[in-house]
Design an enzyme around this catalytic site. Structure first.
Site, PDB file in Angstrom:
ATOM      1  N   ARG A   1      -0.862   6.724 -14.255  1.00  0.00           N
ATOM      2  CA  ARG A   1       0.389   6.051 -14.620  1.00  0.00           C
ATOM      3  C   ARG A   1       0.250   4.595 -14.232  1.00  0.00           C
ATOM      4  NH1 ARG A   1       5.144   7.253 -11.165  1.00  0.00           N
ATOM      5  NH2 ARG A   1       4.910   5.083 -10.581  1.00  0.00           N
TER       6      ARG A   1
ATOM      7  N   GLU B   1       0.590  -1.879 -10.826  1.00  0.00           N
ATOM      8  CA  GLU B   1      -0.536  -1.136 -10.271  1.00  0.00           C
ATOM      9  C   GLU B   1      -0.884   0.026 -11.189  1.00  0.00           C
ATOM     10  OE1 GLU B   1      -0.196   1.534  -7.057  1.00  0.00           O
ATOM     11  OE2 GLU B   1       1.716   2.334  -7.716  1.00  0.00           O
TER      12      GLU B   1
ATOM     13  N   ASN C   1      -1.759   4.107 -10.890  1.00  0.00           N
ATOM     14  CA  ASN C   1      -1.793   5.286 -10.020  1.00  0.00           C
ATOM     15  C   ASN C   1      -2.770   6.296 -10.603  1.00  0.00           C
ATOM     16  OD1 ASN C   1       0.481   4.772  -8.073  1.00  0.00           O
ATOM     17  ND2 ASN C   1       1.547   4.499 -10.009  1.00  0.00           N
TER      18      ASN C   1
ATOM     19  N   SER D   1       3.944  10.631 -10.714  1.00  0.00           N
ATOM     20  CA  SER D   1       5.048  11.584 -10.847  1.00  0.00           C
ATOM     21  C   SER D   1       6.167  11.053 -11.731  1.00  0.00           C
ATOM     22  CB  SER D   1       5.580  11.939  -9.462  1.00  0.00           C
ATOM     23  OG  SER D   1       6.111  10.792  -8.862  1.00  0.00           O
TER      24      SER D   1
ATOM     25  N   LYS E   1      -5.701  -0.109  -4.180  1.00  0.00           N
ATOM     26  CA  LYS E   1      -5.230  -1.465  -4.471  1.00  0.00           C
ATOM     27  C   LYS E   1      -6.406  -2.454  -4.432  1.00  0.00           C
ATOM     28  CE  LYS E   1      -0.543  -0.453  -3.972  1.00  0.00           C
ATOM     29  NZ  LYS E   1      -0.591   0.967  -4.037  1.00  0.00           N
TER      30      LYS E   1
ATOM     31  N   LYS F   1      -0.252  -6.174   0.221  1.00  0.00           N
ATOM     32  CA  LYS F   1      -0.340  -4.714   0.012  1.00  0.00           C
ATOM     33  C   LYS F   1      -1.496  -4.108   0.812  1.00  0.00           C
ATOM     34  CE  LYS F   1       1.518  -4.667  -4.682  1.00  0.00           C
ATOM     35  NZ  LYS F   1       1.436  -3.987  -5.993  1.00  0.00           N
TER      36      LYS F   1
ATOM     37  N   GLU G   1      -0.366   4.450  -0.920  1.00  0.00           N
ATOM     38  CA  GLU G   1       0.429   4.867  -2.079  1.00  0.00           C
ATOM     39  C   GLU G   1       1.724   5.487  -1.582  1.00  0.00           C
ATOM     40  OE1 GLU G   1      -0.377   4.354  -5.186  1.00  0.00           O
ATOM     41  OE2 GLU G   1      -2.298   3.497  -4.632  1.00  0.00           O
ATOM     42  N   GLY G   2       2.660   5.622  -2.493  1.00  0.00           N
ATOM     43  CA  GLY G   2       3.862   6.393  -2.164  1.00  0.00           C
ATOM     44  C   GLY G   2       5.052   5.543  -1.786  1.00  0.00           C
TER      45      GLY G   2
ATOM     46  N   ARG H   1      12.119   2.735 -15.004  1.00  0.00           N
ATOM     47  CA  ARG H   1      12.946   2.689 -13.794  1.00  0.00           C
ATOM     48  C   ARG H   1      13.784   1.418 -13.778  1.00  0.00           C
ATOM     49  NH1 ARG H   1       8.429   3.545  -9.272  1.00  0.00           N
ATOM     50  NH2 ARG H   1       7.145   2.629 -10.887  1.00  0.00           N
TER      51      ARG H   1
END
Ligand code: ADP
Ligand code: MG
Length: 422
Positions: A78, A93, A95, A100, A254, A307, A311-312, A398
């Site tokens: 993603r 970024e 993923n 998800s 990253k 960064k 992740e998350g 989003r």
């Protein structure tokens, strides 16, 4: 959306054995020294490489002959984007693990589609994320020789609805998906040698695992004990397909994205032109002369984000916290971080709704994540090519209130929305 195939190909080209030895490993090795979590993943990758190819990941870089052909790797990527002030689309970024919200996004798009059916001026972009993710899971199980899909999940996972939608969809297609935490898998998996089948107990019977699908394993808290790390190694060795395998996992770091960003690097790796135009400014730290990069961020703290290799959500540092961290870190510690230009998306007015209540009525920004699903076999063929519906759009959109720095939906920062075609 036109770039989804590009990122599938790019990721495969740096995660295959030649790409790992020639680009991915050198790109990440210093960050892995500074960041112990990345270091553990790199160690697993090196161990699997050595066992599989009877060679360390060093030159010659032309080809490696595996003792047993490696199982297919399912990429559920993603890549997230925002519009920038100059109206270009910039990538936040990529993923490569536990991407998800595809399934819940598909449902939200259906709601928006129904709500705007009678409005000829509004065309909601169709969203095939649930279909594509589920197709990938089913094909990956089939391709490795059948069995069950083990979805590796966190204990007390909040986002289980998104996961359960995949389970239901795969069941319709005859593929069983079971959710298991790392420690339960560890109790059942036994000793697995390179290329052997992994088995787990499902409804009282030991079943071959056709796919390990990681919806956990991307953060240090997911490995509570040494046993959990060993379980990850055993899963990597097994004959099951992986989503992702450890090489794909590392490809999403990253640091790797920063190393891919300079003009011409992507083209040199896989022949694709134009991809690097999507990248915002990305800067490495910890090398000789990185003081110039640091000074640039200290002089303009509103224009950059710092960064770590995580992740998350919740790990990036902005403004004062970025400035403080840049000042306090040693050169060695800085190797574990990258600096990124802040993308400044256009603002618009909207309402954000949680549990049926409007919790924000005002200025918002948007971020769109594009799903790309691939299933590369050891000979470099993408088995998802030609599967029905894979070329169509699959996304998460989003919305969040202006000034919110994180993007997590489950964490309560962002709200699911849909894309309108204009
Ligand atoms: P993670 O892998 O933890 O999700 P991300 O790099 O995607 O980390 O950052 C989390 C969120 O922070 C993103 O979803 C986005 O909303 C915001 N963000 C990250 N990088 C930038 C950037 N360069 N410019 C603006 N916002 C960003
Ligand atoms: Mg991420």
């Amino acid at each position: 959306m036109t770039h989804k195939k590009s990122f599938n190909l790019l990721t495969q080209s740096i995660a295959n054995p030649v790409g790992y030895a020639g680009f991915l490993r050198p790109a990440i090795v210093e960050a892995a020294q500074a960041d112990p979590f990345t270091g553990r993943l790199l160690k697993i990758a090196d161990d699997v490489f050595q066992e599989r190819y009877s060679s360390p990941p060093h030159p010659p870089l032309h080809s490696y002959t595996p003792s047993i052909p490696p199982p297919p790797v399912l990429g559920i990527l993603r890549h997230d984007y925002m519009l920038h002030t100059d109206k270009t689309c910039k990538q936040v970024e990529v993923n490569t693990i536990a991407s998800s919200f595809g399934c819940l996004s598909t449902s939200v798009t259906s709601v928006h589609h129904a709500a705007y059916l009678s409005d000829p001026g509004c065309s909601v972009a169709p969203n095939k994320a649930l279909h594509q993710v589920s197709s990938g899971v089913c094909e990956a199980v089939r391709s490795s020789g059948g069995g069950v899909c083990v979805m590796v999940v966190q204990e007390g996972e909040k986002n289980s609805i998104d996961q359960n939608m995949i389970i239901v969809e795969c069941a319709k297609r005859g593929v069983k998906v079971v959710r298991m935490s790392m420690d339960v898998i560890g109790e059942q998996i036994g000793e697995v040698k390179m290329g052997e089948d992994a088995k787990v107990e499902v409804e009282g019977k030991m079943e071959r695992v056709g796919l390990f699908y990681f919806r956990a394993g991307y953060q240090p808290q997911d490995y509570k004990t040494e046993n959990d790390w060993n379980t990850r190694l055993l899963m990597e060795r097994s004959s099951a397909s992986k989503c992702p395998d450890v090489f794909y996992h590392l490809a999403g770091a990253k640091k790797v994205q920063q190393m891919l960003a300079p003009p011409g690097v992507v083209e040199g790796l896989c022949g694709l032109k134009g991809v690097d135009e999507l990248f915002a400014g990305l800067y490495g730290l910890g090398h000789e002369g990185d003081e110039d990069v640091i000074q640039m961020a200290l002089d303009n703290p509103m224009d950059y984000v710092l960064k770590p290799q995580r992740e998350g959500g919740g790990n990036n540092l902005y403004k004062d916290r970025m400035v403080a961290k840049l000042k306090e870190m040693t050169r060695e510690e800085r190797k574990g971080y990258i600096l990124m230009e802040l993308i400044k998306p256009p603002k618009f007015q909207n309402q954000l709704i949680r549990n049926g209540e409007v919790v924000h009525d005002g200025t918002c920004t948007l971020e769109v994540g594009v799903f790309g699903v691939s299933l590369y076999t050891a000979d470099g063929v993408d088995e998802m090519e030609g599967v029905e519906g894979m070329g169509e759009d699959a996304y998460i959109c989003r919305a969040k209130a202006e000034g919110v720095e994180e993007g997590g939906v489950a964490a309560g920062f962002a709200f699911l929305s849909s894309v309108q075609l204009v």
